[in-house]
Design a protein around this motif. Sequence first.
Motif, PDB file in Angstrom:
ATOM      1  N   PHE A 171       1.550   3.625  -5.745  1.00 40.50           N
ATOM      2  CA  PHE A 171       2.957   4.968  -4.923  1.00 40.50           C
ATOM      3  C   PHE A 171       1.719   5.518  -5.365  1.00 40.50           C
ATOM      4  O   PHE A 171       2.238   6.535  -3.449  1.00 40.50           O
ATOM      5  CB  PHE A 171       3.890   5.172  -6.054  1.00 40.50           C
ATOM      6  N   ARG A 172       1.071   6.781  -5.430  1.00 40.28           N
ATOM      7  CA  ARG A 172       0.691   7.573  -4.310  1.00 40.28           C
ATOM      8  C   ARG A 172      -0.539   7.019  -3.742  1.00 40.28           C
ATOM      9  O   ARG A 172      -0.575   8.143  -2.831  1.00 40.28           O
ATOM     10  CB  ARG A 172      -0.495   8.038  -6.412  1.00 40.28           C
ATOM     11  N   ARG A 173      -1.071   6.231  -3.898  1.00 40.71           N
ATOM     12  CA  ARG A 173      -2.281   5.420  -3.403  1.00 40.71           C
ATOM     13  C   ARG A 173      -1.331   5.574  -1.336  1.00 40.71           C
ATOM     14  O   ARG A 173      -1.721   5.520  -0.920  1.00 40.71           O
ATOM     15  CB  ARG A 173      -3.222   4.245  -3.445  1.00 40.71           C
ATOM     16  N   ALA A 174       0.021   4.726  -1.483  1.00 39.12           N
ATOM     17  CA  ALA A 174       0.974   4.607  -0.504  1.00 39.12           C
ATOM     18  C   ALA A 174       0.870   6.101  -0.190  1.00 39.12           C
ATOM     19  O   ALA A 174       0.998   6.190   1.203  1.00 39.12           O
ATOM     20  CB  ALA A 174       1.833   3.342  -1.120  1.00 39.12           C
ATOM     21  N   GLY A 175       1.509   7.146  -0.543  1.00 42.83           N
ATOM     22  CA  GLY A 175       2.076   8.211  -0.327  1.00 42.83           C
ATOM     23  C   GLY A 175       0.856   8.775   0.103  1.00 42.83           C
ATOM     24  O   GLY A 175       1.169   9.372   0.902  1.00 42.83           O
ATOM     25  N   GLY A 176      -0.002   8.380  -0.274  1.00 43.85           N
ATOM     26  CA  GLY A 176      -1.898   9.464   0.115  1.00 43.85           C
ATOM     27  C   GLY A 176      -1.478   8.994   1.523  1.00 43.85           C
ATOM     28  O   GLY A 176      -1.811   9.464   2.484  1.00 43.85           O
ATOM     29  N   SER A 177      -1.598   7.990   1.652  1.00 43.38           N
ATOM     30  CA  SER A 177      -1.309   7.151   3.420  1.00 43.38           C
ATOM     31  C   SER A 177      -0.797   7.845   4.133  1.00 43.38           C
ATOM     32  O   SER A 177      -1.492   7.490   5.829  1.00 43.38           O
ATOM     33  CB  SER A 177      -1.731   5.200   3.305  1.00 43.38           C
ATOM     34  N   ILE A 178       0.329   7.474   3.569  1.00 44.56           N
ATOM     35  CA  ILE A 178       1.028   9.191   4.215  1.00 44.56           C
ATOM     36  C   ILE A 178       1.129   9.676   5.121  1.00 44.56           C
ATOM     37  O   ILE A 178       1.326  10.125   6.201  1.00 44.56           O
ATOM     38  CB  ILE A 178       3.033   8.621   3.745  1.00 44.56           C
ATOM     39  N   ASP A 179       0.566  10.688   4.008  1.00 48.40           N
ATOM     40  CA  ASP A 179      -0.020  12.100   4.369  1.00 48.40           C
ATOM     41  C   ASP A 179      -0.584  12.047   5.337  1.00 48.40           C
ATOM     42  O   ASP A 179      -1.153  12.645   6.153  1.00 48.40           O
ATOM     43  CB  ASP A 179      -0.194  12.970   3.395  1.00 48.40           C
ATOM     44  N   ALA A 180      -1.859  11.199   4.991  1.00 50.90           N
ATOM     45  CA  ALA A 180      -3.049  10.798   6.037  1.00 50.90           C
ATOM     46  C   ALA A 180      -2.493  10.672   7.410  1.00 50.90           C
ATOM     47  O   ALA A 180      -2.785  11.260   8.805  1.00 50.90           O
ATOM     48  CB  ALA A 180      -3.890  10.080   5.848  1.00 50.90           C
ATOM     49  N   ARG A 187       9.404  -8.044 -11.275  1.00 50.92           N
ATOM     50  CA  ARG A 187      10.552  -8.366 -12.277  1.00 50.92           C
ATOM     51  C   ARG A 187      11.285  -7.091 -11.943  1.00 50.92           C
ATOM     52  O   ARG A 187      12.425  -7.611 -12.385  1.00 50.92           O
ATOM     53  CB  ARG A 187       9.485  -8.647 -13.245  1.00 50.92           C
ATOM     54  N   LEU A 188      10.493  -5.634 -11.806  1.00 52.21           N
ATOM     55  CA  LEU A 188      11.445  -5.538 -12.105  1.00 52.21           C
ATOM     56  C   LEU A 188      12.621  -4.617 -10.700  1.00 52.21           C
ATOM     57  O   LEU A 188      13.779  -4.470 -11.071  1.00 52.21           O
ATOM     58  CB  LEU A 188      10.842  -3.515 -11.557  1.00 52.21           C
ATOM     59  N   ARG A 189      11.573  -5.645  -9.752  1.00 53.58           N
ATOM     60  CA  ARG A 189      13.123  -6.366  -8.201  1.00 53.58           C
ATOM     61  C   ARG A 189      13.950  -7.094  -8.960  1.00 53.58           C
ATOM     62  O   ARG A 189      15.678  -6.913  -8.746  1.00 53.58           O
ATOM     63  CB  ARG A 189      12.279  -6.840  -7.490  1.00 53.58           C
ATOM     64  N   MET A 215       9.709   2.912  -8.215  1.00 53.96           N
ATOM     65  CA  MET A 215       8.785   3.041  -7.099  1.00 53.96           C
ATOM     66  C   MET A 215       8.143   1.952  -6.137  1.00 53.96           C
ATOM     67  O   MET A 215       7.434   1.525  -5.245  1.00 53.96           O
ATOM     68  CB  MET A 215       7.360   3.702  -8.383  1.00 53.96           C
ATOM     69  N   SER A 216       8.568   0.803  -7.510  1.00 56.63           N
ATOM     70  CA  SER A 216       8.205  -0.192  -7.070  1.00 56.63           C
ATOM     71  C   SER A 216       9.106  -1.112  -5.875  1.00 56.63           C
ATOM     72  O   SER A 216       8.853  -1.652  -4.851  1.00 56.63           O
ATOM     73  CB  SER A 216       8.432  -1.859  -8.107  1.00 56.63           C
ATOM     74  N   GLU A 217      10.239  -0.523  -5.655  1.00 52.75           N
ATOM     75  CA  GLU A 217      10.982  -1.004  -4.814  1.00 52.75           C
ATOM     76  C   GLU A 217      10.579  -0.357  -3.595  1.00 52.75           C
ATOM     77  O   GLU A 217      10.732  -0.659  -1.982  1.00 52.75           O
ATOM     78  CB  GLU A 217      12.588  -0.343  -4.597  1.00 52.75           C
ATOM     79  N   TRP A 218      10.023   0.966  -3.584  1.00 53.87           N
ATOM     80  CA  TRP A 218       9.737   1.521  -2.275  1.00 53.87           C
ATOM     81  C   TRP A 218       8.597   1.146  -2.103  1.00 53.87           C
ATOM     82  O   TRP A 218       8.436   0.461  -1.035  1.00 53.87           O
ATOM     83  CB  TRP A 218       9.445   3.350  -2.748  1.00 53.87           C
ATOM     84  N   LEU A 219       7.222   0.227  -2.687  1.00 51.26           N
ATOM     85  CA  LEU A 219       6.460  -0.400  -2.199  1.00 51.26           C
ATOM     86  C   LEU A 219       6.817  -1.075  -1.717  1.00 51.26           C
ATOM     87  O   LEU A 219       6.095  -1.597  -0.328  1.00 51.26           O
ATOM     88  CB  LEU A 219       5.852  -0.232  -3.704  1.00 51.26           C
ATOM     89  N   LEU A 220       7.801  -2.557  -2.284  1.00 49.35           N
ATOM     90  CA  LEU A 220       8.192  -3.328  -1.367  1.00 49.35           C
ATOM     91  C   LEU A 220       8.711  -3.329  -0.123  1.00 49.35           C
ATOM     92  O   LEU A 220       8.429  -3.738   0.606  1.00 49.35           O
ATOM     93  CB  LEU A 220       9.024  -4.185  -2.347  1.00 49.35           C
ATOM     94  N   ARG A 221       9.807  -2.207  -0.300  1.00 49.33           N
ATOM     95  CA  ARG A 221       9.654  -2.224   0.946  1.00 49.33           C
ATOM     96  C   ARG A 221       9.158  -1.721   2.379  1.00 49.33           C
ATOM     97  O   ARG A 221       8.733  -2.194   3.439  1.00 49.33           O
ATOM     98  CB  ARG A 221      11.758  -0.687   1.302  1.00 49.33           C
ATOM     99  N   ARG A 222       7.903  -1.393   1.977  1.00 46.17           N
ATOM    100  CA  ARG A 222       6.899  -0.057   2.492  1.00 46.17           C
ATOM    101  C   ARG A 222       6.504  -1.540   3.381  1.00 46.17           C
ATOM    102  O   ARG A 222       5.732  -1.372   4.567  1.00 46.17           O
ATOM    103  CB  ARG A 222       5.932   0.909   1.835  1.00 46.17           C
TER     104      ARG A 222
END
Length: 128
Positions: free
Chosen positions: A69-78, A48-50, A12-19
Amino acid sequence: MSVAYVKDAKAMSEWLLRREYRGLGDTQEAAAGRAQTKWGAPATTLLRLRHREIPDMKLSTWASILEAFRRAGGSIDALYEEERSRHGESNSALVRLADFVAGERAGAVQGMGSAAAEKAEAARTGTP
């Protein structure tokens, strides 16, 4: 927490950073800072996770990454819904295909042969 939760948090952290990463000239630290500002994910934990293998983490830290992660995914859905509403309920094959891929509507792809539609549905649900 178990190793599986830590691996999920890492993904999830890698996805957030890529985004949040903006390309050449940007740094991972800046992307982590933007992720913290936008979604509330702790930047230090994202970095740290990266960069390290973490054997264990606090539940509150994992929950904050999950919420971000859910907030970022919610913005994608919107954004998807906004783009779809821009095209209206037209009979466009591209809109129907996008609905099918997004899983928004079960019968979105009309005009397919019944065998092709059944095969697509089976592939989506994972049944042979």
